[in-house]
Enzyme design. Structure first.
Site, PDB file in Angstrom:
ATOM      1  N   LYS A 174       3.046 -14.330   2.731  1.00  8.07           N
ATOM      2  CA  LYS A 174       1.815 -14.215   2.573  1.00  8.07           C
ATOM      3  C   LYS A 174       1.645 -14.045   0.271  1.00  8.07           C
ATOM      4  CE  LYS A 174      -1.028 -14.582   6.161  1.00  8.07           C
ATOM      5  NZ  LYS A 174      -1.534 -14.075   6.995  1.00  8.07           N
ATOM      6  N   ASP A 226      -7.660 -16.606   6.028  1.00  3.09           N
ATOM      7  CA  ASP A 226      -7.934 -15.894   7.815  1.00  3.09           C
ATOM      8  C   ASP A 226      -8.632 -14.978   7.386  1.00  3.09           C
ATOM      9  OD1 ASP A 226      -5.420 -15.897   8.139  1.00  3.09           O
ATOM     10  OD2 ASP A 226      -4.573 -13.988   6.766  1.00  3.09           O
TER      11      ASP A 226
END
Ligand code: ATR
Length: 292
Positions: free
Chosen positions: A75, A111
């Protein structure tokens, strides 16, 4: 670089990259939505080892995929690689969703949105009177949770972590609303809290359980865990036994997938009880009741 249609697959195909990636349930989620919405497309797992990740992102505009999800451990590399990151990805320093526009790689981090959407769906009104929150852990997942809780007005946000430096890094990133703390501070903070979130790996299958004495917790405390295997972690079981409201972590996985699907396939999908049951069945879990 161009976004050459000639290099793309016959039907729009997105992927999830990570290392390892074979455990990812994202293809089940996206293929369910594609079938439900009657969209011709596909979504596949794509293993990318750390040494290859820069090359993967460099080739993305001219490669077969219309975009991708990015999971552990890529990420931060994705954030560094995209041509443009949106506000939330920039705040988190991590990208988990990439899509293409005129050959440019645009990145977001869903997220935080997934975490909040799960609470909105399963504990509506949870932020009606946001008070102090306790976040256990200070890793990548904690970053998204802290950002989301700050957005919804929880204050202060006590971040409890074994490694103190990482909790302090959260205060540097998000400001004075974050109060770094150690596990020894938990008993004193618990009676003041309105929300308790576990973002550590404790309680996950194969990891030690998370054991907390919840006797002193306020009756209105909402307890949630981002671990979803098992669905009911030892923390959630203890909270339920204490009569507290609980929300499991599966919905975060489902909801974080929504924005990417919309970018790649043009329709915003819905997280339904049917989708939840599908993933639970894949996990070998049969849930009682009519949970959404
Ligand atoms: P993620 O990106 O999924 O959040 P991570 O960055 O590895 O993963 O973070 C894992 C979190 O679980 C960290 O807060 C870690 O604490 P440390 O920063 O001190 O390592 C926490 N954690 C993992 N195992 C733990 C244990 N046995 N006891 C306490 N905390 C633990």
């Amino acid at each position: 670089m161009t976004n050459s249609a000639a290099t793309k697959t016959a039907v729009p195909t997105a992927c999830v990259i990570g290392w390892p990636i074979k455990h990812s349930r994202s293809p089940i989620i996206h293929r369910h939505w594609l079938a439900e919405l009657g969209i011709e497309g596909d979504y596949v797992r794509h293993a990318v080892e750390p040494e290859q990740v820069a090359a993967f992102f460099a080739a993305l505009p001219d490669g077969p995929f219309v975009g991708c999800n990015v999971t552990v451990p890529h990420k931060e590399a994705a954030f560094a690689a995209v041509d443009q990151a949106d506000a939330v990805a920039t705040a988190l320093g991590a990208v988990n969703t990439i899509w293409l526009e005129n050959g440019r790689r645009l990145g977001s981090n869903t997220d935080a949105e997934g975490f909040i959407a799960n609470l909105d769906q399963r504990a509506p009104g949870f932020d009606a009177n946001p008070g102090p929150a306790i976040v256990l852990g200070a890793g990548g997942a904690a970053r998204a949770v802290i950002w989301a809780l700050k957005e919804r007005g929880f204050a202060p946000i006590h971040v409890i972590n074994r490694t103190r430096d990482r909790a302090e890094a959260m205060a540097e990133r998000f400001g004075s609303v974050v109060r770094p703390a150690g596990w020894e501070d938990l008993p004193g903070l618990l009676p003041t809290a309105s929300l308790l979130v576990n973002t550590t790996s404790l309680g996950m299958e194969g990891q030690p359980p998370l054991v907390i004495d919840l006797a002193a917790a306020p009756d209105a405390l909402l307890v949630t865990d981002i671990v979803y295997i098992p669905l009911e972690t030892p923390l959630l079981a203890a909270a339920r036994a204490r009569g507290l409201r609980t929300v499991d972590g599966l919905g975060m996985l489902l909801h974080q997938a929504v924005p990417g699907f919309e970018r790649w396939f043009g329709v915003r999908p819905t997280v339904t009880p049917e989708l939840r049951r599908l993933i639970l069945a894949d996990m070998g879990v049969v849930e009682e009741g009519n949970a959404a």
